[in-house]
Design an enzyme around this catalytic site. Structure first.
Site, PDB file in Angstrom:
ATOM      1  N   SER A   2       0.848  -1.195   0.000  1.00  0.00           N
ATOM      2  CA  SER A   2       0.000   0.000   0.000  1.00  0.00           C
ATOM      3  C   SER A   2       0.882   1.244   0.000  1.00  0.00           C
ATOM      4  O   SER A   2       1.690   1.438   0.923  1.00  0.00           O
ATOM      5  CB  SER A   2      -0.888   0.025   1.242  1.00  0.00           C
ATOM      6  OG  SER A   2      -1.408   1.335   1.402  1.00  0.00           O
TER       7      SER A   2
ATOM      8  N   HIS B 169      -1.281  -1.305  -4.283  1.00  0.00           N
ATOM      9  CA  HIS B 169      -2.542  -0.967  -3.617  1.00  0.00           C
ATOM     10  C   HIS B 169      -2.572   0.535  -3.326  1.00  0.00           C
ATOM     11  O   HIS B 169      -1.636   1.090  -2.733  1.00  0.00           O
ATOM     12  CB  HIS B 169      -2.640  -1.777  -2.322  1.00  0.00           C
ATOM     13  CG  HIS B 169      -3.928  -1.624  -1.591  1.00  0.00           C
ATOM     14  ND1 HIS B 169      -5.072  -2.332  -1.913  1.00  0.00           N
ATOM     15  CD2 HIS B 169      -4.262  -0.854  -0.531  1.00  0.00           C
ATOM     16  CE1 HIS B 169      -6.048  -2.012  -1.081  1.00  0.00           C
ATOM     17  NE2 HIS B 169      -5.582  -1.102  -0.230  1.00  0.00           N
TER      18      HIS B 169
ATOM     19  N   ASP C 143      -4.683   3.639  -1.703  1.00  0.00           N
ATOM     20  CA  ASP C 143      -5.724   3.939  -0.723  1.00  0.00           C
ATOM     21  C   ASP C 143      -6.246   5.364  -0.884  1.00  0.00           C
ATOM     22  O   ASP C 143      -5.547   6.331  -0.589  1.00  0.00           O
ATOM     23  CB  ASP C 143      -5.162   3.764   0.693  1.00  0.00           C
ATOM     24  CG  ASP C 143      -5.009   2.308   1.071  1.00  0.00           C
ATOM     25  OD1 ASP C 143      -5.990   1.555   0.906  1.00  0.00           O
ATOM     26  OD2 ASP C 143      -3.917   1.911   1.513  1.00  0.00           O
TER      27      ASP C 143
ATOM     28  N   MET D  63      -8.797   8.138   0.383  1.00  0.00           N
ATOM     29  CA  MET D  63      -9.585   8.484   1.587  1.00  0.00           C
ATOM     30  C   MET D  63     -10.107   9.907   1.483  1.00  0.00           C
ATOM     31  O   MET D  63      -9.412  10.796   0.983  1.00  0.00           O
ATOM     32  CB  MET D  63      -8.697   8.374   2.832  1.00  0.00           C
ATOM     33  CG  MET D  63      -8.062   7.001   3.009  1.00  0.00           C
ATOM     34  SD  MET D  63      -7.180   6.920   4.575  1.00  0.00           S
ATOM     35  CE  MET D  63      -6.409   5.307   4.418  1.00  0.00           C
TER      36      MET D  63
ATOM     37  N   HIS E 200      -8.425   1.220  -3.773  1.00  0.00           N
ATOM     38  CA  HIS E 200      -9.320   0.988  -2.637  1.00  0.00           C
ATOM     39  C   HIS E 200      -9.970   2.312  -2.259  1.00  0.00           C
ATOM     40  O   HIS E 200      -9.310   3.204  -1.725  1.00  0.00           O
ATOM     41  CB  HIS E 200      -8.484   0.419  -1.480  1.00  0.00           C
ATOM     42  CG  HIS E 200      -9.249   0.175  -0.218  1.00  0.00           C
ATOM     43  ND1 HIS E 200      -8.616  -0.079   0.981  1.00  0.00           N
ATOM     44  CD2 HIS E 200     -10.587   0.135   0.043  1.00  0.00           C
ATOM     45  CE1 HIS E 200      -9.539  -0.262   1.925  1.00  0.00           C
ATOM     46  NE2 HIS E 200     -10.733  -0.130   1.380  1.00  0.00           N
TER      47      HIS E 200
ATOM     48  N   MET F 279     -12.064   4.534  -0.067  1.00  0.00           N
ATOM     49  CA  MET F 279     -12.670   4.735   1.252  1.00  0.00           C
ATOM     50  C   MET F 279     -13.316   6.109   1.213  1.00  0.00           C
ATOM     51  O   MET F 279     -12.860   7.072   1.855  1.00  0.00           O
ATOM     52  CB  MET F 279     -11.585   4.630   2.346  1.00  0.00           C
ATOM     53  CG  MET F 279     -11.130   3.194   2.561  1.00  0.00           C
ATOM     54  SD  MET F 279      -9.527   3.053   3.364  1.00  0.00           S
ATOM     55  CE  MET F 279      -8.470   3.204   1.925  1.00  0.00           C
TER      56      MET F 279
ATOM     57  N   MET G 163     -11.286  -6.097   5.613  1.00  0.00           N
ATOM     58  CA  MET G 163     -10.485  -5.158   6.403  1.00  0.00           C
ATOM     59  C   MET G 163     -10.138  -5.812   7.734  1.00  0.00           C
ATOM     60  O   MET G 163     -11.029  -6.219   8.493  1.00  0.00           O
ATOM     61  CB  MET G 163     -11.266  -3.862   6.673  1.00  0.00           C
ATOM     62  CG  MET G 163     -11.572  -3.012   5.438  1.00  0.00           C
ATOM     63  SD  MET G 163     -10.137  -2.517   4.463  1.00  0.00           S
ATOM     64  CE  MET G 163      -9.122  -1.667   5.680  1.00  0.00           C
TER      65      MET G 163
ATOM     66  N   ASP H  40      -6.605  -6.551   4.152  1.00  0.00           N
ATOM     67  CA  ASP H  40      -6.062  -5.197   4.233  1.00  0.00           C
ATOM     68  C   ASP H  40      -5.996  -4.729   5.682  1.00  0.00           C
ATOM     69  O   ASP H  40      -7.023  -4.488   6.309  1.00  0.00           O
ATOM     70  CB  ASP H  40      -6.941  -4.250   3.397  1.00  0.00           C
ATOM     71  CG  ASP H  40      -6.288  -2.897   3.188  1.00  0.00           C
ATOM     72  OD1 ASP H  40      -5.180  -2.677   3.707  1.00  0.00           O
ATOM     73  OD2 ASP H  40      -6.904  -2.063   2.496  1.00  0.00           O
TER      74      ASP H  40
HETATM   75  C1  DX5 Z   1      -6.111   1.256   5.826  1.00  0.00           C
HETATM   76  C2  DX5 Z   1      -5.677   1.002   4.406  1.00  0.00           C
HETATM   77  C3  DX5 Z   1      -4.599  -0.001   4.279  1.00  0.00           C
HETATM   78  C4  DX5 Z   1      -3.333   0.385   4.980  1.00  0.00           C
HETATM   79  C5  DX5 Z   1      -2.636  -0.847   5.437  1.00  0.00           C
HETATM   80  O1  DX5 Z   1      -7.248   2.031   5.837  1.00  0.00           O
HETATM   81  O2  DX5 Z   1      -6.764   0.574   3.606  1.00  0.00           O
HETATM   82  O3  DX5 Z   1      -4.345  -0.327   2.916  1.00  0.00           O
HETATM   83  O4  DX5 Z   1      -2.459   1.140   4.206  1.00  0.00           O
HETATM   84  O5  DX5 Z   1      -1.538  -0.449   6.178  1.00  0.00           O
HETATM   85  P1  DX5 Z   1      -0.775  -1.435   7.160  1.00  0.00           P
HETATM   86  O6  DX5 Z   1      -0.278  -2.583   6.316  1.00  0.00           O
HETATM   87  O7  DX5 Z   1       0.304  -0.580   7.712  1.00  0.00           O
HETATM   88  O8  DX5 Z   1      -1.787  -1.899   8.173  1.00  0.00           O
HETATM   89 ZN    ZN Z   2      -6.426  -0.320   1.536  1.00  0.00          ZN
END
Ligand code: DX5
Ligand code: ZN
Length: 230
Positions: free
Chosen positions: A12, A37, A39, A41, A70, A72, A141, A177
C-alpha cells in the site's frame, strides 16, 4: 488480469513517500510486488484524507502491473468513471459506503474495471452473499480503515474462512487489508486469502534510494504465507 489463487503481495502506497509516488511504485515492483494498492480516503467515510483520481492517473505510468484502487469514500458512484479513466485495474468500494452497493458494483464493471467490495471489521461476511457473481475481489479489512500501522484484528480470520467457503469455485479474490506482516499473513492465507495488502510491513526500513529492504520485507511476507493456502 488473469485469475489465479496464488499469494499476491500488494504494497500500500499509503506507507510510501508521498513526494515520490512514481519512484516508490517502480521500486516496489522491482523488489517483487505483485500488485500496487492505492488507498483513496475522503475525510468523510474515514477520518483521513489522501488523494484522488488525478494522483492515480499520475502514478499509473509508473506501475507495470495491477493498480488496485481501494476507495474509502462516500458517495462512490460519482467518481467511478474518473478512477477507471485514471487507469485503475481494480476498483473496490465499501459495502458500508452507501445504500446501493449492487448498483455501485455494476457501475464499476460497466466502466471497464474489475469490481471489488470491501467489508469493515464490524460487517459480517453475509453482507456480500448476494453479490458473489458480480465481484472480482472481496477485501476483508483487518483494521478499521483510515490509517496504516494499526494492529491486525484477529477475529476477522473466521470471516475469511466463511467467505472462502461461500465463494466456492467463483473466480473471486479474497484480499486482506490491515496489519499484514510475516506473523499474520499465514493466518489469513490458511483461511483462504490470496491478495495480501501490506503498508508499513513492506516500506519499513527502506526508501527509493535504498529499496532493498522493500524486497526483503515482501519476500518475508510471501514466504510466511506460501504453502499454507487451503
Ligand atoms: C487502511 C488502508 C490499508 C493500509 C494498510 O485504511 O486501507 O491499505 O495502508 O496499512 P498497514 O499494512 O500498515 O496496516
Ligand atoms: Zn487499503
Amino acid at each position: 488480469m488473469t485469475f489465479d489463487r496464488s499469494v499476491k503481495i500488494a504494497p500500500s502506497i499509503l506507507s510510501a513517500d508521498f513526494a515520490n509516488f512514481g519512484a516508490e511504485c517502480e521500486a516496489i515492483e522491482a523488489e517483487g510486488a505483485d500488485w500496487v494498492h492505492v488507498d483513496v480516503m475522503d475525510g468523510h467515510f474515514v477520518p483521513n484524507i489522501t488523494f484522488g483520481p488525478a494522483t492515480c492517473a499520475a502514478i499509473r505510468p509508473h506501475i507495470k502491473g495491477v493498480m488496485d484502487v481501494h476507495l474509502m469514500i462516500a458517495p462512490v458512484d460519482p467518481y467511478i468513471t474518473a478512477f477507471a479513466e485514471a487507469g485503475a485495474d481494480v476498483i473496490t468500494a465499501h459495502v458500508e459506503a452507501g445504500p446501493h452497493i449492487h448498483r455501485t458494483l455494476q457501475a464499476i464493471r460497466a466502466a471497464g474495471a474489475k469490481a471489488g467490495v470491501a467489508l469493515n471489521p464490524g460487517t459480517p461476511a453475509e453482507a456480500v452473499s448476494g453479490l458473489l457473481d458480480m465481484v472480482d475481489l472481496i477485501c476483508v479489512m483487518t483494521v478499521n480503515p483510515g490509517f496504516g500501522g494499526q494492529k491486525f484484528i484477529a477475529s476477522q480470520v473466521d470471516k475469511v474462512r466463511t467467505l472462502r467457503s461461500i465463494i466456492g469455485d467463483r473466480p473471486v479474490h479474497i484480499e486482506i487489508d490491515g496489519g499484514v506482516d510475516p506473523k499474520t499473513a499465514p493466518l489469513v492465507a490458511r483461511a483462504g486469502a490470496d491478495v495480501l495488502v501490506a503498508g508499513s510491513a513492506v516500506f519499513r526500513g527502506g526508501s527509493v534510494s535504498n529499496p532493498a529492504p522493500y524486497g526483503d520485507n515482501i519476500r518475508a511476507i510471501r514466504e510466511a504465507a506460501s504453502g499454507v493456502w487451503a
